[in-house]
Design a protein around this motif. Structure first.
Motif, PDB file in Angstrom:
ATOM      1  N   GLN A  50       0.839  -1.191   0.000  1.00 43.59           N
ATOM      2  CA  GLN A  50       0.000   0.000   0.000  1.00 43.59           C
ATOM      3  C   GLN A  50       0.873   1.240   0.000  1.00 43.59           C
ATOM      4  N   PRO A  51       1.452   1.585  -1.128  1.00 40.36           N
ATOM      5  CA  PRO A  51       2.358   2.737  -1.201  1.00 40.36           C
ATOM      6  C   PRO A  51       1.737   4.040  -0.721  1.00 40.36           C
ATOM      7  N   ASN A  52       0.429   4.179  -0.915  1.00 37.09           N
ATOM      8  CA  ASN A  52      -0.221   5.445  -0.558  1.00 37.09           C
ATOM      9  C   ASN A  52      -0.936   5.415   0.784  1.00 37.09           C
ATOM     10  N   PRO A  74       5.080   0.859   3.560  1.00 37.00           N
ATOM     11  CA  PRO A  74       4.108   0.611   2.495  1.00 37.00           C
ATOM     12  C   PRO A  74       3.942  -0.883   2.226  1.00 37.00           C
ATOM     13  N   ILE A 134       0.557  -3.198  -8.116  1.00 39.48           N
ATOM     14  CA  ILE A 134       0.997  -1.820  -7.936  1.00 39.48           C
ATOM     15  C   ILE A 134       1.407  -1.255  -9.287  1.00 39.48           C
ATOM     16  N   LYS A 148       3.972   0.977 -11.865  1.00 41.55           N
ATOM     17  CA  LYS A 148       5.418   1.131 -12.001  1.00 41.55           C
ATOM     18  C   LYS A 148       5.924   2.371 -11.284  1.00 41.55           C
ATOM     19  N   GLU A 149       5.091   3.411 -11.240  1.00 41.43           N
ATOM     20  CA  GLU A 149       5.529   4.642 -10.582  1.00 41.43           C
ATOM     21  C   GLU A 149       5.637   4.495  -9.059  1.00 41.43           C
ATOM     22  N   ASP A 150       5.108   3.399  -8.512  1.00 46.61           N
ATOM     23  CA  ASP A 150       5.225   3.158  -7.072  1.00 46.61           C
ATOM     24  C   ASP A 150       6.587   2.588  -6.690  1.00 46.61           C
ATOM     25  N   LEU A 185       9.134   4.825  -4.776  1.00 45.07           N
ATOM     26  CA  LEU A 185       8.735   5.047  -3.386  1.00 45.07           C
ATOM     27  C   LEU A 185       9.110   3.839  -2.527  1.00 45.07           C
ATOM     28  N   LEU A 186       8.860   2.653  -3.036  1.00 42.13           N
ATOM     29  CA  LEU A 186       9.191   1.429  -2.297  1.00 42.13           C
ATOM     30  C   LEU A 186      10.698   1.310  -2.081  1.00 42.13           C
ATOM     31  N   TRP A 229      11.825   3.700   0.631  1.00 48.08           N
ATOM     32  CA  TRP A 229      11.475   3.170   1.950  1.00 48.08           C
ATOM     33  C   TRP A 229      12.487   2.116   2.396  1.00 48.08           C
ATOM     34  N   LYS A 277       5.939   8.971   4.457  1.00 48.68           N
ATOM     35  CA  LYS A 277       5.205   9.136   3.202  1.00 48.68           C
ATOM     36  C   LYS A 277       4.917  10.606   2.983  1.00 48.68           C
TER      37      LYS A 277
END
Length: 210
Positions: A21-23, A35, A190, A192-194, A197-198, A201, A210
């Motif tokens: 859950q990136p967001n 995330p 998910i 690709k743009e996530d 962020l991963l 982290w 976040k």
């Protein structure tokens, strides 16, 4: 990429044992925001997957640590997996508590093994590696020789990699962060743009926000 690790990653994602859950980050027991959440114990509820995990753990023990004489599970998450592996290999089984009991015999290790036995440790999840390596130290102090560890999943944090190197413990895993993320993107779990962020982290999970 390792095909077998992709296969297991897909199976864990399918039963939602791994959630991304990136967001909407999770909060771990440590207080870290993440995330990513992994609960491999869910696999025990699916007989076909449970058997798959057992088979893969056994395969890796035989491949990497054929000298194993005793199987040890790390409480509580890897007790069941460890017992399944020991049963399949027809070897003695023990499990290591997170802390010694405060009653009775005050055991830290449940079960017995001869001094100097070659022990493989079974773990379900590696995050920082702290609890896993405490189990290793407990076995060593009890007179066992830890030949290595086989775990279902690792986040691959740098702090954990260094901890295992410092403790001189060889770690083998059924799948890991890279294969889970690859599989999650491939299946559309998910976007690709996530990925960036991963990755951010994982570099510093203790301080990630976040």
């Amino acid at each position: 990429m390792d095909t077998s690790k992709n296969v297991f990653a897909a199976k864990l994602l399918a039963i939602k044992a791994i959630k991304l859950q990136p967001n909407e980050p999770f909060t771990w027991a440590s207080g870290w925001k993440s995330p990513f959440y992994c609960d491999n114990r869910k696999a025990l509820s699916y007989p076909e997957l449970r058997n798959y995990v057992k088979t893969e753990l056994v395969h890796n023990v035989l491949k990497h640590f054929p000298e194993t004489e005793v199987v040890a599970g790390v409480a509580t998450g890897a007790i069941a997996q460890g017992a399944l592996v020991a049963d399949e290999l027809n070897l003695p089984f023990v499990y290591v508590r997170s802390k010694a009991k405060d009653h009775g015999m005050g055991n830290l290790i449940e079960g017995v093994f001869p001094l100097y036995s070659k022990v493989v440790v079974i773990e379900d999840l590696i995050s920082t590696g702290g609890s896993s390596l405490k189990a290793v130290e407990a076995i060593r102090q009890a007179g066992g020789t830890v030949v290595g560890m086989v775990a279902s999943y690792t986040y691959g944090f740098p702090v954990a990699q260094k901890a295992f190197e410092d403790a001189k413990v060889t770690l083998v895993t059924l799948t890991d962060y890279e294969h889970v993320v690859e599989q999650a993107v491939e299946t559309g779990y998910i976007a690709k743009e996530d990925i960036d962020l991963l990755h951010e982290w994982r570099k510093d999970p203790a301080n990630w926000k976040k």
